[in-house]
Write an enzyme that holds these catalytic residues in place. Structure first.
Site, PDB file in Angstrom:
ATOM      1  N   LYS A  32      76.526  50.752  68.362  1.00 45.44           N
ATOM      2  CA  LYS A  32      76.130  52.317  66.643  1.00 45.44           C
ATOM      3  C   LYS A  32      74.758  53.014  67.203  1.00 45.44           C
ATOM      4  CE  LYS A  32      73.339  48.655  64.497  1.00 45.44           C
ATOM      5  NZ  LYS A  32      73.674  47.736  63.014  1.00 45.44           N
ATOM      6  N   ARG A 123      73.626  43.330  51.323  1.00 45.84           N
ATOM      7  CA  ARG A 123      73.678  44.318  51.626  1.00 45.84           C
ATOM      8  C   ARG A 123      74.832  45.883  50.895  1.00 45.84           C
ATOM      9  NH1 ARG A 123      71.892  45.883  58.234  1.00 45.84           N
ATOM     10  NH2 ARG A 123      73.845  45.014  58.584  1.00 45.84           N
ATOM     11  N   TYR A 237      43.823  67.099  69.072  1.00 46.28           N
ATOM     12  CA  TYR A 237      43.997  67.567  67.936  1.00 46.28           C
ATOM     13  C   TYR A 237      42.701  66.798  66.896  1.00 46.28           C
ATOM     14  CZ  TYR A 237      48.447  71.020  68.822  1.00 46.28           C
ATOM     15  OH  TYR A 237      48.784  71.978  68.761  1.00 46.28           O
ATOM     16  N   MET A 286      52.884  66.966  69.973  1.00 49.39           N
ATOM     17  CA  MET A 286      55.167  67.026  69.205  1.00 49.39           C
ATOM     18  C   MET A 286      54.703  66.411  71.044  1.00 49.39           C
ATOM     19  SD  MET A 286      56.885  70.494  68.368  1.00 49.39           S
ATOM     20  CE  MET A 286      56.464  70.256  67.147  1.00 49.39           C
TER      21      MET A 286
HETATM   22  C1  PLP Z   1      73.625  45.981  63.785  1.00 50.14           C
HETATM   23  C2  PLP Z   1      75.063  45.027  63.560  1.00 50.14           C
HETATM   24  C3  PLP Z   1      75.686  44.110  64.493  1.00 50.14           C
HETATM   25  C4  PLP Z   1      74.310  43.448  65.673  1.00 50.14           C
HETATM   26  O1  PLP Z   1      72.936  43.355  65.438  1.00 50.14           O
HETATM   27  P1  PLP Z   1      71.910  42.778  66.934  1.00 50.14           P
HETATM   28  O2  PLP Z   1      71.032  42.047  65.952  1.00 50.14           O
HETATM   29  O3  PLP Z   1      71.881  43.422  67.426  1.00 50.14           O
HETATM   30  O4  PLP Z   1      72.852  41.815  67.918  1.00 50.14           O
HETATM   31  C5  PLP Z   1      76.508  43.122  64.178  1.00 50.14           C
HETATM   32  N1  PLP Z   1      76.684  42.885  62.504  1.00 50.14           N
HETATM   33  C6  PLP Z   1      76.002  44.093  62.016  1.00 50.14           C
HETATM   34  C7  PLP Z   1      76.961  43.679  60.846  1.00 50.14           C
HETATM   35  C8  PLP Z   1      75.602  44.734  62.623  1.00 50.14           C
HETATM   36  O5  PLP Z   1      74.633  45.487  61.602  1.00 50.14           O
END
Ligand code: PLP
Length: 342
Positions: A32, A123, A237, A286
């Protein structure tokens, strides 16, 4: 030079996590957020070549982006589930609520789907009561995977891990459907957490809690200028830093537009010339960072922010964050170089 991403290390990390899996367990790959910021277009083929066949993305568009890279053999699971209007063709939604289940069944009655069951994280996923109500109907529709997510798997001694495991078993034992519970942390908890498919993400990309991961990311920032300043002169800055001695300042390319948090400056952020740290001084701009290189005999052409001397999680800890966030914050502007030492 720039942001270097080691594809062979990603493959080796997948293989190391796959080697920990129990007998009969497949090891997936969570890619992801564009493979945790590192570039799914390059990371996904490397993971597939290493042996991964089950990929997890967050949204359907991410899934469609990697679909052509993968071909039809691999499965792509969408953690967001099935939201209205999402392009689900060729993807497997991880349905997160009764509402998503009914939406998915009415719009794609023969499409493959997985089901997320919430075992305490609160969640996403079917709440246990909703699962109890709909279980027979959902199972009759033929899910390919039942999954849940641990919320403290990075703390092995946390008793909630065993509690979530027990609840997941209670809710899914005897269904005959393949199951998945473990992300990176869960893989490290041992075989009883592995079920049929694991879902490691951050460990593939060199982050904790996979302490034995091979490092994947190196970030070297080019030194574009050095100058000597006198005691009492300020840098950057707001004149936020004042030289106490005659000081040599190096300015490097890389700033908050590149994902280096501006708030990191006052908190001990360092750049590295090999094993030698040089303190960042003054505010992060930046596009640029300034650092005190007075004590270096030679100023190299680039200084590193993330690398062998400063792993991703150590860098993140400077500004109170974690490897996950530091990786996904890596900017789009760096010269990116993919290396494959395999
Ligand atoms: C992000 C996620 C993972 C992977 O988690 P890691 O801690 O990065 O290995 C697995 N399952 C779900 C549902 C996630 O949201």
């Amino acid at each position: 030079m720039g942001l270097t991403i080691d594809l062979s290390a990603i493959a080796a990390n997948w293989q190391a996590l796959a080697a920990k899996a129990g007998p009969g367990t497949r090891t997936g790959a969570v890619v992801k957020a564009d493979a945790y910021g590192l570039g799914a277009a390059r990371a996904v083929p490397a993971l597939q070549a290493a042996g991964a066949q089950d990929f997890f993305v967050y949204g359907a568009h991410e899934g469609q982006a990697i679909r052509p890279v993968l071909g039809t053999g691999a499965r792509i699971f969408v953690l967001e589930g099935h939201v209205p209007g999402a392009p689900m063709e060729g993807l497997i939604p991880c349905l997160a609520s009764p509402e998503q289940f009914f939406r998915d069944r009415s719009t794609r009655p023969s499409g493959q789907f997985a089901v997320q069951i919430d075992t305490g994280m609160n969640r996403v996923g079917f709440a246990p009561a909703a699962w109890a109500d709909l279980r027979a109907e959902v199972l009759a529709a033929g899910p390919v995977l039942l999954m849940s997510h641990l919320y403290s798997a990075d703390v092995p001694e946390d008793p909630t891990n065993a509690r979530q495991l027990a609840l997941f078993r209670e809710l899914t034992d005897g269904t005959g459907v393949p199951r998945s519970l473990a992300a990176t942390g869960g893989v490290l908890l041992g075989h009883e957490y592995h079920f049929d498919l694991t879902r490691p993400g951050v460990g593939l990309f060199g982050g904790l809690p996979f302490a034995d991961a091979m490092p994947v990311v190196t970030l070297d920032l080019p030194v574009i200028q050095t100058r000597w300043i006198e005691p009492g002169e300020t840098v950057g800055y707001g004149g936020a830093w004042t030289a106490a001695r005659r000081t040599r300042i190096a300015t490097v390319s890389g700033g908050y537009a590149d994902g280096i948090p501006r708030a990191a400056a006052g908190r001990g952020l360092k750049l590295w010339a090999g094993e030698t740290a040089v303190p960042v001084v003054g505010r992060i701009s930046m596009d640029t960072i300034t650092c005190d290189v007075t004590d270096l005999a030679d100023v190299p052409a680039e200084l590193s922010l993330i690398g062998p001397a400063e792993p991703i999680d150590a860098y993140a800890a400077v500004f109170g964050s974690i490897g996950y966030e530091a990786l996904t914050a890596l900017g789009r502007r760096y010269a990116r170089r993919y290396v494959d030492n395999a």
